[in-house]
Design an enzyme around this catalytic site. Structure first.
Site, short mmCIF file in Angstrom:
data_model
loop_
_atom_site.label_atom_id
_atom_site.label_comp_id
_atom_site.label_asym_id
_atom_site.label_seq_id
_atom_site.Cartn_x
_atom_site.Cartn_y
_atom_site.Cartn_z
N PHE A 138 0.85 -1.19 0.00
CA PHE A 138 0.00 0.00 0.00
C PHE A 138 0.89 1.24 0.00
O PHE A 138 1.72 1.42 0.89
CB PHE A 138 -0.94 0.05 1.21
CG PHE A 138 -1.86 1.23 1.15
CD1 PHE A 138 -3.00 1.21 0.37
CD2 PHE A 138 -1.55 2.41 1.83
CE1 PHE A 138 -3.82 2.33 0.26
CE2 PHE A 138 -2.37 3.53 1.73
CZ PHE A 138 -3.51 3.49 0.95
N ASP A 223 9.22 2.69 1.80
CA ASP A 223 8.04 3.41 2.29
C ASP A 223 7.94 3.18 3.80
O ASP A 223 7.50 2.13 4.25
CB ASP A 223 6.79 2.90 1.56
CG ASP A 223 5.51 3.61 2.01
OD1 ASP A 223 5.52 4.23 3.09
OD2 ASP A 223 4.51 3.53 1.29
N LYS A 252 2.43 9.99 8.45
CA LYS A 252 1.75 9.49 9.65
C LYS A 252 2.34 10.04 10.96
O LYS A 252 2.01 11.15 11.33
CB LYS A 252 1.72 7.97 9.61
CG LYS A 252 0.83 7.47 8.45
CD LYS A 252 0.16 6.15 8.71
CE LYS A 252 -1.01 5.93 7.78
NZ LYS A 252 -0.72 5.20 6.54
C1 LIG Z 1 -0.88 5.53 5.10
C2 LIG Z 1 0.14 5.06 4.15
C3 LIG Z 1 0.36 5.71 2.92
C4 LIG Z 1 -0.49 6.87 2.46
O1 LIG Z 1 -0.41 7.95 3.32
P1 LIG Z 1 -1.53 9.13 3.21
O2 LIG Z 1 -1.06 10.15 4.20
O3 LIG Z 1 -2.83 8.51 3.54
O4 LIG Z 1 -1.49 9.63 1.82
C5 LIG Z 1 1.36 5.24 2.11
N1 LIG Z 1 2.12 4.19 2.47
C6 LIG Z 1 1.95 3.55 3.63
C7 LIG Z 1 2.84 2.41 3.99
C8 LIG Z 1 0.95 3.95 4.51
O5 LIG Z 1 0.74 3.29 5.66
#
Ligand SMILES: *Cc1c(COP(=O)(O)O)cnc(C)c1O
Length: 398
Positions: A138, A223, A252
């Site tokens: 994701f 990520d 986050k």
């Molecule tokens: C939450 C998340 C995203 C996206 O972040 P947003 O602030 O919602 O755009 C991307 N990668 C990972 C691993 C995430 O947990």
């Protein structure tokens, strides 16, 4: 407690005026530390933390103070001007990681867009642009990041998708190697596939990918939006392994509840952008940077990563008898305070039983009860959560 807040009116107005892409449940009106209160005054232990965002719990006194102080001085000036916080936040993040330079932005998806653009710009000279990402990953909801995301369900209906992404199997080095073409420029992945069901990376796999990237002159992009900022018990999850990413994306927990994202680079990518090649109006504004600096100050002062590690171990230890006791619990997996109870059937109902008993968790991948407590959660609160989980499991009828 809040007689002026009419939940029914909020729900109805939401339904009438929000695009219907969410299905929210509770209405929370106040938070303190690891607890939330809803509009009827009911108290909840919050093991969601706004989806791994409120790393220091709700309304941490240092965060409140920083917000008050900065809000009385200056909110925003744009990147046309310097501000007193951004360079020092960038310096701290650089020194904590790969020693390169930092790009600020406002969200996770925007940080990953930055990663993708950096990789393409770096590869442009040699005509390489393709990024290998993992199935079940994701990476966000913008067009490029939902294409990077290896899950059809987030892509359906949004064609045509941008080119330049290919998918490999997570924890399968041969699959990654087999995905390489002459156009490949980078591998991009999470170290715990969080939305994908709390799937931790294998050490051999990630170290193998890192070594192969080095050998093939490919970028390694991690990520760390959910795994970073102490969530896995180290400040950044890549430090659990013998690897050196070329860049990581953060969001986050970075702002502790204030919207904030960043790309932190290593040497290869630090000077790839030139004036005008990328930008954002809000990214790195003084208010957001003051909040993130405070998060990092509190991390150091309160040894937050060590607490996340210790509380993750405690939660794991206390939950292991339940994993044995209940046939419907298949396993507990994850790292630090990013943990998932894997259920052998859809787990939304269990999530609801937990919430009724005052524990907030978030069901992910359909059958995983994901737990994301604040990183300064106490051992008493962990015990309180385990007691609720025990009670809910005993009450769950199929
Ligand atoms: C939450 C998340 C995203 C996206 O972040 P947003 O602030 O919602 O755009 C991307 N990668 C990972 C691993 C995430 O947990």
């Amino acid at each position: 407690m809040n007689p002026s807040i009419d939940k029914a009116l909020v729900v109805e107005t939401h339904a009438n005026f929000h695009t219907p892409n969410y299905a929210p449940s509770h209405l929370f009106v106040r938070g303190e530390g690891s607890y939330l209160w809803d509009s009827e005054g009911k108290k909840y232990l919050d093991f969601v933390s706004g989806i791994a965002v409120t790393a220091l719990g709700h309304c941490h006194p240092a965060m409140v103070k920083a917000l008050k102080e900065q809000s009385e001085k200056l909110f925003h000036v744009s990147n046309l001007y310097y501000n007193e916080h951004a360079p020092f936040l960038a310096k701290t993040l650089s020194e904590m990681t790969m020693g390169g330079k930092v790009l600020f932005c406002n969200s996770g998806a925007e940080a990953n867009e930055g990663l993708i653009k950096l990789a393409r710009k770096w590869g442009a000279d040699t005509g390489r642009y393709e990024i290998i990402t993992m199935r079940n990953s994701f990476h966000g909801r913008t067009l490029a990041t939902l294409t990077a995301t290896g899950q059809e369900k987030v892509q359906t209906g949004f064609a045509p998708l941008p080119e330049g992404f290919v998918y490999a199997n997570f924890n399968d080095l041969e699959s990654v190697k087999a995905s390489q073409t002459l156009s490949t420029v980078a591998v991009m992945l999470e170290l715990v596939q969080a939305e994908g069901g709390v799937m931790p990376v294998d050490k051999d796999f990630i170290e193998g990918v890192a070594a192969w990237c080095k050998e093939q002159n490919l970028l390694l992009l991690i990520d760390e939006i959910q795994t970073g900022m102490g969530r896995t018990g180290k400040d950044f999850a890549y430090k659990h392994y013998d690897i050196e990413p070329d860049a990581i994306s953060l969001a986050k927990g970075l702002g502790g509840g204030f919207p904030m994202g960043a790309v932190v680079t290593g040497e290869k990518l630090q000077d790839v952008f030139s004036p005008g090649s990328h930008g954002t109006t809000f990214g790195g504004q003084p208010l957001a940077c003051a909040m993130a600096r405070t998060v990092l100050d509190v991390f150091a002062e309160e040894d937050i990563c060590a607490n996340a590690q210790a509380m993750g171990e405690l939660l794991t230890t206390l939950l292991s008898p339940l994993v044995k006791k209940y046939d419907f619990i298949e396993s507990l997996r994850g790292q630090g305070l990013l943990l998932g109870l894997v259920i052998d059937r859809p787990a939304k109902e269990l999530e609801q039983l937990l919430a009724e008993r005052g524990l907030l968790t978030v069901c992910t991948a359909g059958n995983v009860i994901r737990m994301l407590p604040p990183l300064n959660v106490t051992s008493d609160q962990v015990r309180e959560a385990v007691a609720i989980i025990e009670d809910a499991c005993a009450a769950w009828k199929f």
